[in-house]
Design a protein around this motif. Structure first.
Motif, PDB file in Angstrom:
ATOM      1  N   ARG A   1       0.839  -1.202   0.000  1.00 10.87           N
ATOM      2  CA  ARG A   1       0.000   0.000   0.000  1.00 10.87           C
ATOM      3  C   ARG A   1       0.874   1.253   0.000  1.00 10.87           C
ATOM      4  NH1 ARG A   1      -3.810  -1.123   4.955  1.00 10.87           N
ATOM      5  NH2 ARG A   1      -5.370   0.192   3.964  1.00 10.87           N
TER       6      ARG A   1
ATOM      7  N   GLY B   1       5.372  -0.868   2.859  1.00 18.37           N
ATOM      8  CA  GLY B   1       4.558   0.016   2.025  1.00 18.37           C
ATOM      9  C   GLY B   1       5.416   0.880   1.120  1.00 18.37           C
TER      10      GLY B   1
ATOM     11  N   ALA C   1      -3.369   4.584   1.218  1.00 18.57           N
ATOM     12  CA  ALA C   1      -3.859   4.024   2.485  1.00 18.57           C
ATOM     13  C   ALA C   1      -3.949   5.086   3.571  1.00 18.57           C
ATOM     14  CB  ALA C   1      -2.940   2.899   2.941  1.00 18.57           C
TER      15      ALA C   1
END
Ligand code: CP
Ligand code: NVA
Length: 292
Positions: A39, A65, A95
């Motif tokens: 993400r 991420g 996110a």
């Protein structure tokens, strides 16, 4: 409703305690969490940054991420696209969204529309991510927080306000010493306010300071240097604090202004640990935000 961190008042004492414990675990095992697996986290910087950028960019990578760094000019926001529309589009792709900017209102507006977490990477009013790292550092040094006393000496600014707010949540007594005109407001109910630095540091386990000229205050720099000249942390002031007291500073430091080189690089500093702990504390924060 997504979780946000705009001021730090979103955290209960139990949340804060859990977050700081989690930060300690992540410090020991930096690659143990994949909370952001695959993400993206948008990190929007409308002001310069060293620590916040480094710690968030590295921290998001450690959580598996992708950190997307955006400067003001990168976004259509700089050409008049609304904050609300920016929030709508950010929410479709990432996110979470971190923002460093001047006005606290911009963050409020963004978080009101975003359906993903929004977090404050410094505004004129608040710097909650700094306070999380500060509390983590105090816990490391003293084994706990409840009953500690921290004296903040200098400008009653964003860093002082977040320290007062989150310190109170954690059970830390925060005393803020500032000259007239620089008194902490809008956080003042959480701290004891005095004028005399010597009075503030009496019995303190930590003595904290920040720059005299914050980002955005450049026009009044000379005036501020004069008004705050008696609010420097030096060894003599630290000697008046409790035995074993540490010196704290969010950095960047202006050596010879708010802090002496002897303190900044001396045996009583906890400052470079504060800078490191930004990453660990913020990773725990990101986990908390995206799991809401
Ligand atoms: N303490 C802090 O936020 O530092 P930067 O401005 O370098 O991010
Ligand atoms: N009070 C300072 C903190 C910098 C990290 C500022 O707002 O510029």
């Amino acid at each position: 409703m997504a979780r946000h961190l705009l001021t730090g008042s979103e955290l209960t004492r139990a949340d804060l305690d859990a977050l700081l414990r989690r930060a300690e675990q992540l410090k020991v095992a930096p690659h143990s969490s994949r909370a952001l697996d695959g993400r993206t986290v948008a990190l929007i910087f409308e002001k310069p940054s060293t620590r916040t950028r480094l710690s968030f960019e590295a921290g998001v990578v450690e959580l598996a991420g992708h950190p997307m760094i955006l400067h003001r000019g990168d976004l259509q926001l700089s050409r008049g696209e609304s904050v609300a529309d920016t929030a709508r589009v950010l929410s479709r792709h990432v996110a979470a969204v971190g923002v460093r900017t001047g006005p606290d209102e911009l963050l409020k507006e963004l978080s009101a529309v975003a359906v993903v977490p929004v977090f404050n990477m410094l505004t004129a009013g608040h710097h909650p991510c700094q306070a999380l790292a500060d509390l983590m550092t105090l816990r490391e040094r003293f084994g706990g927080l409840h009953g500690l006393r921290v004296a903040y000496v200098g400008d009653g600014n964003n860093v002082a306000r977040s320290l007062a707010l989150l310190g109170a949540t954690a059970g830390v007594e925060v005393v803020v010493a500032s000259p007239p005109g620089y008194t902490l407001n809008g956080g003042a109910d959480r701290a004891r306010l005095v004028e005399d630095p010597a009075e503030a540091v009496r019995g303190a386990h930590a003595v904290y300071t920040d720059v005299w000229v914050s980002m955005g205050d450049e026009a009044t720099a000379e005036q501020r240097r004069g008004d705050l000249a008696a609010y420097r942390i030096d060894d003599a002031l630290l000697d008046r604090a409790a035995p074993g007291a540490v010196a704290m500073h969010c950095l960047p430091a202006h050596v010879g202004e708010e802090i002496t080189a002897a303190v900044l690089y001396g045996p009583r500093e906890a400052i470079w640990d504060q800078a490191e702990n930004r990453r660990h504390a913020q990773k725990a924060l990101l986990e908390w935000l995206v799991s809401g």
